[in-house]
Structure formats: structure tokens, C-alpha cells
Design a protein around this motif. Structure first.
Motif, short mmCIF file in Angstrom:
data_model
loop_
_atom_site.label_atom_id
_atom_site.label_comp_id
_atom_site.label_asym_id
_atom_site.label_seq_id
_atom_site.Cartn_x
_atom_site.Cartn_y
_atom_site.Cartn_z
N THR A 43 0.82 -1.20 0.00
CA THR A 43 0.00 0.00 0.00
C THR A 43 0.86 1.26 0.00
OG1 THR A 43 -1.78 1.15 1.18
CG2 THR A 43 -0.12 0.07 2.53
N SER A 44 0.27 2.35 -0.39
CA SER A 44 0.90 3.66 -0.19
C SER A 44 0.02 4.51 0.71
CB SER A 44 1.16 4.35 -1.53
OG SER A 44 -0.04 4.55 -2.24
N ASP A 45 -0.96 3.89 1.35
CA ASP A 45 -1.91 4.55 2.25
C ASP A 45 -1.39 4.48 3.69
OD1 ASP A 45 -4.08 5.41 3.75
OD2 ASP A 45 -5.45 3.90 3.00
N ALA A 46 -1.20 5.64 4.32
CA ALA A 46 -0.68 5.70 5.69
C ALA A 46 -1.61 5.02 6.69
CB ALA A 46 -0.43 7.14 6.10
N GLY A 47 -2.89 4.88 6.36
CA GLY A 47 -3.83 4.25 7.27
C GLY A 47 -3.47 2.82 7.63
N PHE A 48 -2.87 2.09 6.70
CA PHE A 48 -2.49 0.71 6.97
C PHE A 48 -1.40 0.64 8.03
CE2 PHE A 48 -4.63 -0.26 3.01
CZ PHE A 48 -5.26 -1.45 3.34
N ALA A 49 -0.46 1.55 7.98
CA ALA A 49 0.61 1.55 8.98
C ALA A 49 0.03 1.79 10.36
CB ALA A 49 1.67 2.59 8.63
N VAL A 105 2.70 -5.73 6.32
CA VAL A 105 2.37 -4.56 5.52
C VAL A 105 3.66 -3.98 4.96
CG1 VAL A 105 1.50 -2.18 5.57
CG2 VAL A 105 0.31 -3.96 6.84
N VAL A 106 3.64 -3.64 3.68
CA VAL A 106 4.73 -2.87 3.08
C VAL A 106 4.12 -1.55 2.65
CG1 VAL A 106 6.41 -2.72 1.22
CG2 VAL A 106 5.94 -4.93 2.31
N LYS A 107 4.60 -0.48 3.27
CA LYS A 107 4.11 0.87 2.99
C LYS A 107 5.07 1.55 2.02
CE LYS A 107 2.32 5.07 3.74
NZ LYS A 107 3.18 5.90 2.93
N LEU A 108 4.54 1.93 0.87
CA LEU A 108 5.35 2.61 -0.14
C LEU A 108 5.29 4.12 0.09
CD1 LEU A 108 4.14 0.65 -3.30
CD2 LEU A 108 6.12 0.20 -1.85
N ASN A 109 6.40 4.69 0.50
CA ASN A 109 6.45 6.14 0.68
C ASN A 109 6.61 6.85 -0.65
OD1 ASN A 109 6.14 6.16 3.52
ND2 ASN A 109 8.25 5.47 3.70
#
Length: 120
Positions: A64-70, A86-90
Motif C-alpha cells: 500500500t501507499s496509504d498511511a492508514g495501513f501503517a 504490511v509494506v508501505k510505499l512512501n
């Protein structure tokens, strides 16, 4: 619908939320990484928490690139609630190389209850 190959050298299968650009999904698939989008899974519009739960059922790591998941994942870590990772794409445009390394070096057990931020 096949989204990867049975002979894939990659240990991680991704569950891509609606915020991951299709070009990133296409580049990963083109290199043999198994990616399933929420849209392909017929789950478009689910809440972040429901997407995280669905990914766990499927044995996939949320991409995801959505901060909500983090935020949700950090809350689950604090509460001891398991999730598949979760892998967060900045910066999605700069993350494909790092995603390939992550997918090749990690397996599902390595990503369980973990949050990674990319690019590295």
C-alpha cells in the motif's frame, strides 16, 4: 486468474490495495512477483482493516501507499493481534527494486506482524 508463476523465486505474495499504482503492480508481475489487487479479488472499497484481514486469510502481505495501513498495523502490533504484514510505499515510483529484494529475501513468516517502509 494467475498472478504469478508456480516456479517463482519470490517468497512473498502481495495483496495490493487501491492506492498502489498499476504501473508498480505491472512491473512486479513482469518480474515474476505474485501480486493480487483488491479489485481483482472483488474486494474494492473495503476498509483498511478489512483489507488487512483479507490479506491474512489469503496469506499475502499488504502492499500500500496509504498511511492508514501503517496505523492499523502498529495498533495490531501493540495489541498482539496477528497480521500477515504490511509494506508501505512512501514513494511508489522508487520502490520496485526494493520490493524485488524484499520479495526475494523474505518469506511469509519473516513478514508476519511486520511493517516495512519503502524505498529503503
Amino acid at each position: 486468474m494467475s498472478t504469478g508463476t508456480a516456479e517463482s523465486p519470490f517468497g512473498i505474495r502481495f495483496y495490493c490495495d487501491e492506492h498502489v499504482p498499476s504501473v508498480v503492480v505491472d512491473q512486479l508481475r513482469g518480474r515474476g512477483v505474485d501480486c493480487l489487487t483488491v479489485q481483482q479479488d472483488g474486494r474494492g472499497g473495503l476498509s483498511d482493516s478489512d483489507v488487512l484481514d483479507r490479506a491474512g486469510v489469503l496469506g499475502r502481505v499488504v502492499l500500500t501507499s496509504d498511511a492508514g495501513f501503517a496505523r492499523i498495523a502498529h495498533e495490531r502490533q501493540r495489541n498482539g493481534a496477528p497480521f500477515a504484514g504490511v509494506v508501505k510505499l512512501n514513494d511508489p515510483s522508487a520502490a520496485v527494486a526494493d520490493l524485488l529484494v524484499l520479495a526475494e529475501c523474505y518469506g511469509p513468516d519473516d513478514m508476519a506482524d511486520r511493517i516495512e517502509y519503502l524505498p529503503l
